[in-house]
Structure formats: structure tokens, C-alpha cells
Enzyme design. Sequence first.
Site, PDB file in Angstrom:
ATOM      1  N   LYS A 233       0.136   4.206  -0.263  1.00 32.73           N
ATOM      2  CA  LYS A 233      -0.531   5.388   0.321  1.00 32.73           C
ATOM      3  C   LYS A 233      -0.309   6.606  -0.584  1.00 32.73           C
ATOM      4  CE  LYS A 233      -0.249   3.235   4.814  1.00 32.73           C
ATOM      5  NZ  LYS A 233      -0.098   3.352   6.258  1.00 32.73           N
TER       6      LYS A 233
ATOM      7  N   GLU B 141      -5.257  -5.139  10.735  1.00 31.98           N
ATOM      8  CA  GLU B 141      -4.276  -4.079  10.951  1.00 31.98           C
ATOM      9  C   GLU B 141      -4.578  -3.354  12.262  1.00 31.98           C
ATOM     10  OE1 GLU B 141      -2.270  -2.860   7.069  1.00 31.98           O
ATOM     11  OE2 GLU B 141      -4.017  -1.587   7.307  1.00 31.98           O
TER      12      GLU B 141
ATOM     13  N   ASN C 293       0.873  -1.178   0.000  1.00 30.40           N
ATOM     14  CA  ASN C 293       0.000   0.000   0.000  1.00 30.40           C
ATOM     15  C   ASN C 293       0.912   1.231   0.000  1.00 30.40           C
ATOM     16  OD1 ASN C 293      -1.775   2.053   0.547  1.00 30.40           O
ATOM     17  ND2 ASN C 293      -2.343   1.321   2.599  1.00 30.40           N
TER      18      ASN C 293
ATOM     19  N   GLY D 251       2.765  -1.035   4.382  1.00 30.43           N
ATOM     20  CA  GLY D 251       2.776   0.384   4.034  1.00 30.43           C
ATOM     21  C   GLY D 251       4.193   0.849   3.754  1.00 30.43           C
ATOM     22  N   GLY D 252       4.814   1.463   4.759  1.00 30.28           N
ATOM     23  CA  GLY D 252       6.133   2.092   4.593  1.00 30.28           C
ATOM     24  C   GLY D 252       7.158   1.213   3.884  1.00 30.28           C
TER      25      GLY D 252
ATOM     26  N   SER E 284       3.399  -1.900  10.595  1.00 26.59           N
ATOM     27  CA  SER E 284       4.848  -1.852  10.851  1.00 26.59           C
ATOM     28  C   SER E 284       5.570  -3.145  10.472  1.00 26.59           C
ATOM     29  CB  SER E 284       5.126  -1.492  12.318  1.00 26.59           C
ATOM     30  OG  SER E 284       4.692  -0.176  12.577  1.00 26.59           O
TER      31      SER E 284
ATOM     32  N   GLY F 189       2.296   2.318  11.011  1.00 24.09           N
ATOM     33  CA  GLY F 189       3.210   3.451  10.862  1.00 24.09           C
ATOM     34  C   GLY F 189       3.916   3.865  12.144  1.00 24.09           C
TER      35      GLY F 189
ATOM     36  N   GLU G 243      -6.823   4.730   7.909  1.00 23.19           N
ATOM     37  CA  GLU G 243      -6.622   6.145   7.555  1.00 23.19           C
ATOM     38  C   GLU G 243      -7.885   6.711   6.907  1.00 23.19           C
ATOM     39  OE1 GLU G 243      -2.932   5.437   5.559  1.00 23.19           O
ATOM     40  OE2 GLU G 243      -2.049   5.000   7.516  1.00 23.19           O
TER      41      GLU G 243
ATOM     42  N   HIS H  51      -9.564   1.083   5.155  1.00 21.76           N
ATOM     43  CA  HIS H  51      -8.277   1.307   5.825  1.00 21.76           C
ATOM     44  C   HIS H  51      -8.473   2.300   6.968  1.00 21.76           C
ATOM     45  CE1 HIS H  51      -4.195   2.570   6.614  1.00 21.76           C
ATOM     46  NE2 HIS H  51      -3.806   1.459   6.022  1.00 21.76           N
TER      47      HIS H  51
END
Length: 258
Positions: free
Chosen positions: A13, A169, A11, A228-229, A207, A175, A102, A100
Site C-alpha cells: 500500500k 478480500e 501489498n 497488507g499490513g 487481516s 485492516g 481502497e 482493490h
Amino acid sequence: MGTRTKIIAGNWKMNTSLADAHVLAAGIRNGVEHIERVETVVCPPSIWLTEIAHEYIPKRAHVHLKLGAQNMYFEESGAYTGEISPLMVKEVAEYVILGHSERTHIFREDLDLIAHKLDSAFDHKLLPILCVGEDNPGDVGQKSTVKQLHRLTSQLDEYDLRQLVVAYEPVWAIGTGKAATPDYAQEVMALLRQEVSPATRILYGGSVNEENAKGFLELPDCDGMLIGGTSLKLKPFLTICQFADDVAQKQGHTSLHT
Ligand code: PGA
């Protein structure tokens, strides 16, 4: 159940320039060529979807590499400024991330809206990656995650449940650099499994990195990861795809290419 095909989903983002997106998508396409038993799903910002589809991940061109949108609205078209529709997503991608945290926390999406989107995804033959997770760690949080999934899936029929991908999640792990422990994640994912079908794939997200990914991938109820990251970093992302392939091989999965 050893036959649920594992998924590693990235993802991105709201990250990447167009040039970055090209480099990353090309790197992933080349890097997963030899990955045999895992579906890699790339979810770039919607504005890059068409270009990445055409250049690197055309719809249905690969069995092991797919494109996904990060969100969509449930209506097919109309006066919904800023939104993208299932018909648009469907032209270029196979997956769509829904719910999600967010979206729920920053953009105030509620469960009713997510449920509408979920129905719409199924109506349009898109594969939803439905995110659920608790705000705070602990028993109460775990129960709230199960409740979310129950509310979103209790009306689905068996066919849709089999297509569904759930991403567990924990919001407190997204994050933050503080992933759940594998034991904690397994406990919740086993509870989530009772709400869906034995064939539903359940991913862990929050994470995830090269160091902790293996611990999750080996869990009995974990069928992959939503990242993600770390999905923005080519090498670690590919390393995790390789881990997933190794675990799938150990679990007796056959190649997707045959
Ligand atoms: P993270 O994000 O891997 O950066 O924690 C996961 C996600 O939000 O899907």
C-alpha cells in the site's frame, strides 16, 4: 486441483520510505531463496517499482519471486495526471493488483473502470490480481461478491481466465484485525470458482497474519494470500511463505526451480 501454483502477494500500500523498501525487498529476496513451490509477489508503491526491479527482482529473473504494481490506468499514455500505464508497469513488473477495495471506496473506481483495466492488463500481457469482496459479512454480501466477479469476468475467454488471479478480500476484514473464518472464506471461494476456470488462482486477503494464515492455505479453493499490513513485517511474511510451501509440498506440488 493440486497444480495451481500458490501465490503469496504482499501489498505494501502507501507505506515504506525508499530506505525501508530496500531493506524489505532485500530481506524478501534472500528469505524466499529456498522457497520452492510458491510464487512470492511483491507489490511496493509504484514510485519504488523501478528501483526494486533493478536491485532485487528483475523481470523474469526468478521463477518464484515477482514484482507487481498496486494499480494502473488502462490507457497506454496521455494526459492522465498522476496515473501509471500498462506499458510502464510492463517494463518492470509482471503482476498488477486491480479493483482493490481502497480504490473502489476511497477513489470511487467503479466496475466499468475496473473492467477496462482488466482488459488492458490482458492486452499488455500483465497478470492481474483482481480483488472482489463484500462490504458486510453474511449471505447477501457473499452474493454481491459473486456478482462482482461475474460482471468482471463473464466476457473473458478461457485463456485469460487461466491467467487471472482473483483475490477474495471481504472489505470488512481488510485492516480490521478481524479476518473471515476459514469456513466462511471457503464457502465464498467455492462460489467464486464457479465463475472462473478450474485453473484460476483464488487468494484470500483481509487481516492475514502468521497465526491465521495456515487455516486459509489448507482450504481446497484457496491458492494463496494477498497480504497488507503483515507484508510490511519481514519475518511474519516469510513465515507465511514457508507455510504455503509446506502446504504445496503436502499437496504434491513440484519445485518451480526445475
Ligand atoms: P490487510 O490488507 O492484510 O492489512 O488486512 C489486505 C489488503 O488490503 O490487501
